[in-house]
Design an enzyme around this catalytic site. Structure first.
Site, PDB file in Angstrom:
ATOM      1  N   ARG A  48     -31.617 120.463 -14.570  1.00  0.00           N
ATOM      2  CA  ARG A  48     -32.257 119.980 -13.348  1.00  0.00           C
ATOM      3  C   ARG A  48     -31.540 118.727 -12.845  1.00  0.00           C
ATOM      4  O   ARG A  48     -31.044 117.928 -13.630  1.00  0.00           O
ATOM      5  CB  ARG A  48     -33.734 119.638 -13.615  1.00  0.00           C
ATOM      6  CG  ARG A  48     -34.620 120.845 -13.726  1.00  0.00           C
ATOM      7  CD  ARG A  48     -36.091 120.459 -13.889  1.00  0.00           C
ATOM      8  NE  ARG A  48     -36.345 119.825 -15.159  1.00  0.00           N
ATOM      9  CZ  ARG A  48     -36.441 118.524 -15.358  1.00  0.00           C
ATOM     10  NH1 ARG A  48     -36.339 117.687 -14.337  1.00  0.00           N
ATOM     11  NH2 ARG A  48     -36.659 118.031 -16.543  1.00  0.00           N
TER      12      ARG A  48
ATOM     13  N   TYR B 271     -29.186 126.940 -11.435  1.00  0.00           N
ATOM     14  CA  TYR B 271     -29.891 126.632 -12.692  1.00  0.00           C
ATOM     15  C   TYR B 271     -31.410 126.802 -12.522  1.00  0.00           C
ATOM     16  O   TYR B 271     -31.989 126.354 -11.509  1.00  0.00           O
ATOM     17  CB  TYR B 271     -29.563 125.199 -13.162  1.00  0.00           C
ATOM     18  CG  TYR B 271     -30.469 124.797 -14.294  1.00  0.00           C
ATOM     19  CD1 TYR B 271     -30.263 125.319 -15.571  1.00  0.00           C
ATOM     20  CD2 TYR B 271     -31.579 123.981 -14.087  1.00  0.00           C
ATOM     21  CE1 TYR B 271     -31.132 125.013 -16.604  1.00  0.00           C
ATOM     22  CE2 TYR B 271     -32.450 123.661 -15.119  1.00  0.00           C
ATOM     23  CZ  TYR B 271     -32.219 124.183 -16.365  1.00  0.00           C
ATOM     24  OH  TYR B 271     -33.084 123.895 -17.391  1.00  0.00           O
TER      25      TYR B 271
ATOM     26  N   LYS C 235     -41.067 124.763 -11.457  1.00  0.00           N
ATOM     27  CA  LYS C 235     -41.233 123.311 -11.275  1.00  0.00           C
ATOM     28  C   LYS C 235     -41.596 122.969  -9.820  1.00  0.00           C
ATOM     29  O   LYS C 235     -42.399 122.077  -9.560  1.00  0.00           O
ATOM     30  CB  LYS C 235     -39.950 122.585 -11.678  1.00  0.00           C
ATOM     31  CG  LYS C 235     -39.527 122.833 -13.121  1.00  0.00           C
ATOM     32  CD  LYS C 235     -40.592 122.427 -14.090  1.00  0.00           C
ATOM     33  CE  LYS C 235     -40.122 122.527 -15.525  1.00  0.00           C
ATOM     34  NZ  LYS C 235     -41.150 122.154 -16.479  1.00  0.00           N
TER      35      LYS C 235
ATOM     36  N   HIS D 110     -47.878 119.429 -16.599  1.00  0.00           N
ATOM     37  CA  HIS D 110     -46.716 119.869 -17.387  1.00  0.00           C
ATOM     38  C   HIS D 110     -47.171 119.994 -18.843  1.00  0.00           C
ATOM     39  O   HIS D 110     -46.863 119.142 -19.666  1.00  0.00           O
ATOM     40  CB  HIS D 110     -45.611 118.813 -17.222  1.00  0.00           C
ATOM     41  CG  HIS D 110     -44.286 119.218 -17.748  1.00  0.00           C
ATOM     42  ND1 HIS D 110     -43.334 118.299 -18.140  1.00  0.00           N
ATOM     43  CD2 HIS D 110     -43.723 120.435 -17.954  1.00  0.00           C
ATOM     44  CE1 HIS D 110     -42.251 118.930 -18.550  1.00  0.00           C
ATOM     45  NE2 HIS D 110     -42.459 120.224 -18.458  1.00  0.00           N
TER      46      HIS D 110
ATOM     47  N   SER E  27     -39.805 117.109 -20.986  1.00  0.00           N
ATOM     48  CA  SER E  27     -38.879 118.234 -21.120  1.00  0.00           C
ATOM     49  C   SER E  27     -38.020 118.073 -22.377  1.00  0.00           C
ATOM     50  O   SER E  27     -37.514 116.985 -22.652  1.00  0.00           O
ATOM     51  CB  SER E  27     -37.947 118.275 -19.907  1.00  0.00           C
ATOM     52  OG  SER E  27     -38.703 118.274 -18.731  1.00  0.00           O
TER      53      SER E  27
ATOM     54  N   CYS F 260     -38.881 118.287 -25.550  1.00  0.00           N
ATOM     55  CA  CYS F 260     -39.494 117.607 -26.706  1.00  0.00           C
ATOM     56  C   CYS F 260     -40.317 118.563 -27.563  1.00  0.00           C
ATOM     57  O   CYS F 260     -41.198 118.129 -28.303  1.00  0.00           O
ATOM     58  CB  CYS F 260     -40.350 116.437 -26.250  1.00  0.00           C
ATOM     59  SG  CYS F 260     -39.379 115.050 -25.662  1.00  0.00           S
TER      60      CYS F 260
ATOM     61  N   ASP G  36     -45.479 125.698 -20.804  1.00  0.00           N
ATOM     62  CA  ASP G  36     -44.865 124.668 -19.951  1.00  0.00           C
ATOM     63  C   ASP G  36     -45.794 124.103 -18.875  1.00  0.00           C
ATOM     64  O   ASP G  36     -45.689 122.934 -18.550  1.00  0.00           O
ATOM     65  CB  ASP G  36     -43.612 125.246 -19.280  1.00  0.00           C
ATOM     66  CG  ASP G  36     -42.721 124.173 -18.685  1.00  0.00           C
ATOM     67  OD1 ASP G  36     -42.531 123.128 -19.332  1.00  0.00           O
ATOM     68  OD2 ASP G  36     -42.216 124.370 -17.554  1.00  0.00           O
TER      69      ASP G  36
ATOM     70  N   ARG H 101     -30.497 128.170 -22.267  1.00  0.00           N
ATOM     71  CA  ARG H 101     -31.870 128.648 -22.065  1.00  0.00           C
ATOM     72  C   ARG H 101     -32.018 130.134 -22.364  1.00  0.00           C
ATOM     73  O   ARG H 101     -31.059 130.894 -22.259  1.00  0.00           O
ATOM     74  CB  ARG H 101     -32.261 128.428 -20.599  1.00  0.00           C
ATOM     75  CG  ARG H 101     -32.322 126.956 -20.185  1.00  0.00           C
ATOM     76  CD  ARG H 101     -33.619 126.356 -20.603  1.00  0.00           C
ATOM     77  NE  ARG H 101     -33.703 124.926 -20.339  1.00  0.00           N
ATOM     78  CZ  ARG H 101     -34.860 124.305 -20.112  1.00  0.00           C
ATOM     79  NH1 ARG H 101     -35.988 124.959 -20.102  1.00  0.00           N
ATOM     80  NH2 ARG H 101     -34.878 123.001 -19.920  1.00  0.00           N
TER      81      ARG H 101
HETATM   82  C1  OXD Z   1     -38.151 121.422 -18.024  1.00  0.00           C
HETATM   83  C2  OXD Z   1     -38.330 122.879 -18.222  1.00  0.00           C
HETATM   84  O1  OXD Z   1     -37.047 120.987 -17.674  1.00  0.00           O
HETATM   85  O2  OXD Z   1     -39.438 123.276 -18.612  1.00  0.00           O
HETATM   86  O3  OXD Z   1     -39.137 120.696 -18.211  1.00  0.00           O
HETATM   87  O4  OXD Z   1     -37.397 123.653 -17.964  1.00  0.00           O
HETATM   88 MN    MN Z   2     -40.929 121.789 -18.632  1.00  0.00          MN
END
Ligand code: OXD
Ligand code: MN
Length: 593
Positions: free
Chosen positions: A69, A208, A217, A237, A259, A261, A284, A376
């Protein structure tokens, strides 16, 4: 063909602006998915994985510049800069529309404009948000198939005339007649733009996921957070997880982590306590609201997982590993000689003969990772072998606890908030080391309130207030709030807590507190467990005192840091947060002296 007047207008508008060679309205069927995947293989964007190893699965390799991102290119274009607040990049909506008008003019030349009608969450839910992504990327369309609800029951709603959020996306790489395409088209200049008042999304230059799969998002967090604020609900989130302790009822927990973690790992936590079971609702995003009985309900608006591959393994997340055995898309992982995928942490030793995410032969000696740290996987939620039976319920599930957590070396492994407002302070105080999920330096400590820093579509001070307001509602039955941190370190830098499957032991204490079955130790910064209430059987030895300790002098430094941080929100930062800081400070000072 869909009969929806607003959709017809938008198709004409995007077509006239971007001048694609053709327009395809997607039907969301498995046949369409298969057809587009074949097309992506022919174009060289996808490599089909060995069907004996990983049936119906593909690997894609992005341009090395388009891997995460782009927060500094993400804009909230509200009419007033005040409404975007100090933590967002703001741009005047008219100015931004003028820029986008130029960028999008002719940008789909030589390409196909795909019109992708989708829905975030079950269409029967009262929170359902419909969207249409207009994109020139087949990669985006197939990812949207996995990540959102598409198909005949969604198009039927469009035929009934539902309203939707238009989300226009282009990779920003028009093709001259006869010009050969590259496998991952994108543009060095990127714009990820949100117009909260008119509910539009415009994304340019990136393929991406977080920048290009606009249901996730952009719609389900940034735009939804604004809609939620206006309508008394919460777009967060957060993962949602079901846990059933031995011989007990089922509990639902939502947890916000920045993100990268470990949200996906926690969402799929497999309890290693005898007789316990668990189930996944989401990994998420959670949409939450108080129901008529005052209970807090939550649902996962997504329909798939777009997770970070590195460090996912049969040890760290066996559930996800099983879910990735087939029907998955991998982006920026390494390829094995026998046509399968590999990433750092999947096995202790890398297999010989890897091809890296940069499509080069790879050896350990190169000193570089074989997969990108933000590589990913995309997979549909139906692939998850441990889905909770209520995961699809339009009315969501009732939450028993809310967790906030980050990656910090110095914060106790768990603390319970002593009140709702202290819990809101916990969320607002969240900070964490940065990860590869966003472009920029990794491992740098940054404030990430409620893990929403990159995803809140309005002023963060108003967002804090919205959370405070929930606690004031009459008859509301609030879940308990906890702050967890699996990453506490000893003085020598080693981790004090093993994490992953053993996190269930902390969840065990959390559930005891939810049922008032354990008396906590009250500290300045919240409640921590008594040693005797922890189940530490059959696990590596841990230093319990260090796990839950935070010296008062460090608490005072933390309080000062938060006062400075909150100051930027001016009078839009709720008074209640400062009152909570005052209380903590007074106790820490008295303990210290
Ligand atoms: C993030 C995702 O970047 O979930 O938080 O992809
Ligand atoms: Mn996320």
């Amino acid at each position: 063909m869909i009969q929806n007047a607003k959709l017809d207008e938008w198709i004409e508008k995007v077509k006239a602006l971007t001048t694609p060679d053709r327009v395809v309205v997607c039907d969301g069927t498995p046949e369409e998915y298969a057809r587009l995947c074949d097309q992506l293989v022919d174009k060289g964007t996808f490599v089909r994985l060995n069907p004996e190893k990983r049936p119906n699965s593909f690997a894609a390799f992005s341009d090395p510049s388009d891997v995460a991102r782009v927060e500094d290119r993400t804009f909230i274009c509200s009419k007033s800069p005040e409404d975007a607040g100090p933590t967002n990049n703001w741009k005047d909506p008219d100015e931004m529309m003028a820029i986008l008008g130029e960028k999008f003019r002719g940008c789909m030349q030589g390409r196909t404009l795909y019109v992708v009608p989708f829905c975030m969450c079950e269409p029967d839910s009262k929170l359902a948000m419909f969207g249409v992504e207009f994109t020139d990327s087949e990669y985006v369309v197939v990812n949207m198939h996995l990540m959102t609800r598409m198909g005949p029951n969604i198009t039927a709603r469009f035929n009934e005339g539902i309203d939707f959020c238009p989300a226009v996306h282009s990779v920003g790489a028009p093709l001259e007649p006869g010009q050969e395409d590259v496998s991952w088209p994108c543009n060095d200049e990127k714009y990820i733009c949100h117009f909260p008042e008119i509910r539009e999304i415009w994304s340019y230059g990136s393929g991406y996921g977080g920048n290009a799969l606009l249901g996730k998002k952009c719609l389900a967090l940034r735009i939804a957070s604004v809609v939620a604020k206006e309508n008394g609900w919460y777009a967060e989130h957060m993962l949602i997880l079901a846990i059933t302790p031995a011989k007990r009822r089922k509990f639902y927990i939502a947890a916000a982590f920045p993100s990268g973690c470990g949200k996906t790992n926690m969402a799929m936590l497999k309890p290693n306590l005898v007789g316990w079971t668990s189930g996944v609702v989401g990994d998420d995003i959670a949409w939450m609201w108080p129901d008529e009985e005052g209970r807090i309900r939550a649902l996962n608006p997504e329909h798939g997982f777009f997770g970070i591959a590195p460090m996912t393994s049969y040890k760290t997340n066996p559930v996800m590993m099983k879910g990735l055995r087939e029907n998955a898309i991998f982006t920026n992982v390494a390829l094995t000689e026998d046509g399968d995928v590999w990433w750092e942490g999947q096995t202790d030793e890398p297999p010989a003969g890897l091809m890296s995410w940069k499509k080069e032969e790879w050896t350990l000696e190169s000193g570089e990772p074989a997969s990108h740290p933000n590589a990913r996987f995309t997979v549909n939620i139906r692939s998850c072998p441990m889905l909770d039976q209520n995961a699809y319920k339009p009315e969501g599930v009732v939450l028993d606890a809310i967790l906030f957590g980050g990656r910090r070396g110095d914060i106790p492994v768990v603390r319970e908030a002593q009140s709702w407002n202290q819990g809101v302070l916990f969320g607002a105080s969240l900070s964490s080391e940065t990860t590869a999920a966003s472009v920029g330096q990794t491992g740098k400590l940054r404030h990430d309130p409620f893990a929403m820093l990159p995803f809140c579509g309005y002023h963060m001070g108003d967002y804090f207030q919205h959370w405070i307001e929930l606690g004031k509602q009459e008859g509301v039955r609030l879940p308990k709030i906890f702050y967890v941190n699996w990453f506490k370190k000893d003085e020598d830098g080693s981790l004090l807590w093993p994490g992953y499957g053993d996190n269930i032991r902390i969840v065990d204490w959390i559930l005891k507190r939810v049922q008032n079955e354990a008396r906590p130790v009250e500290r300045a910064f919240g409640n921590v467990p008594q040693k005797s209430d922890l189940n530490l059987e059959n696990m590596p030895k841990v230093d319990v005192d260090k796990l839950f300790d935070m010296p008062d002098k460090d608490v005072l430094v933390e309080v000062e840091g938060l006062r400075d941080y909150f100051a930027q929100f001016g009078d839009r930062c709720p008074e209640e947060l400062f009152e909570e800081l005052d209380k903590i400070q007074a106790i820490a000072q008295s303990e210290e002296s």
